[in-house]
Design a protein around this motif. Structure first.
Motif, PDB file in Angstrom:
ATOM      1  N   THR A 191      56.340   6.940  18.339  1.00 35.44           N
ATOM      2  CA  THR A 191      56.550   6.352  19.664  1.00 35.44           C
ATOM      3  C   THR A 191      57.252   7.593  20.348  1.00 35.44           C
ATOM      4  O   THR A 191      56.910   7.408  21.472  1.00 35.44           O
ATOM      5  N   SER A 214      55.967   9.233  23.964  1.00 38.01           N
ATOM      6  CA  SER A 214      56.653   9.215  25.074  1.00 38.01           C
ATOM      7  C   SER A 214      57.053  10.632  25.642  1.00 38.01           C
ATOM      8  O   SER A 214      56.993  10.818  26.881  1.00 38.01           O
ATOM      9  N   LEU A 250      55.873  11.937  29.387  1.00 39.25           N
ATOM     10  CA  LEU A 250      56.751  12.695  30.104  1.00 39.25           C
ATOM     11  C   LEU A 250      56.216  14.074  30.709  1.00 39.25           C
ATOM     12  O   LEU A 250      56.481  14.374  31.672  1.00 39.25           O
TER      13      LEU A 250
END
Length: 86
Positions: free
Chosen positions: A10, A14, A18
């Motif tokens: 996860t 992420s 980004l």
């Protein structure tokens, strides 16, 4: 141990999202700057709000990526999802 693997994946997703968003923001800034230097600036007015400088495009994309990136692509004629006039 399975919980750590899920948390790690996860976190990696992420970070990847980004990095893609930041990379797109930098691309929008450099493209807008190059267009401005060549005498073909990208400008959009939404009511009383005007986005015209490379810095404004960058900040818009940075703050509200999901709105400003498609808006920039549409303003430059690059949006693959925009309807063609026909």
């Amino acid at each position: 141990m399975a919980g750590m693997t899920g948390l790690l994946s996860t976190a990696l997703v992420s970070i990847l999202v980004l990095l893609v968003a930041l990379g797109t923001d930098v691309w929008v800034y450099t493209d807008a700057r190059d267009r401005q230097r060549s005498g073909n600036p990208v400008s959009v007015s939404l009511g009383s709000i005007r986005v015209g400088s490379p810095e404004a495009w960058f900040l818009g994309c940075l703050i509200l990526w999901v709105v400003f990136v498609p808006l920039y692509l549409t303003a430059t004629g690059r949006n693959p999802f925009a309807r063609s006039g026909g």
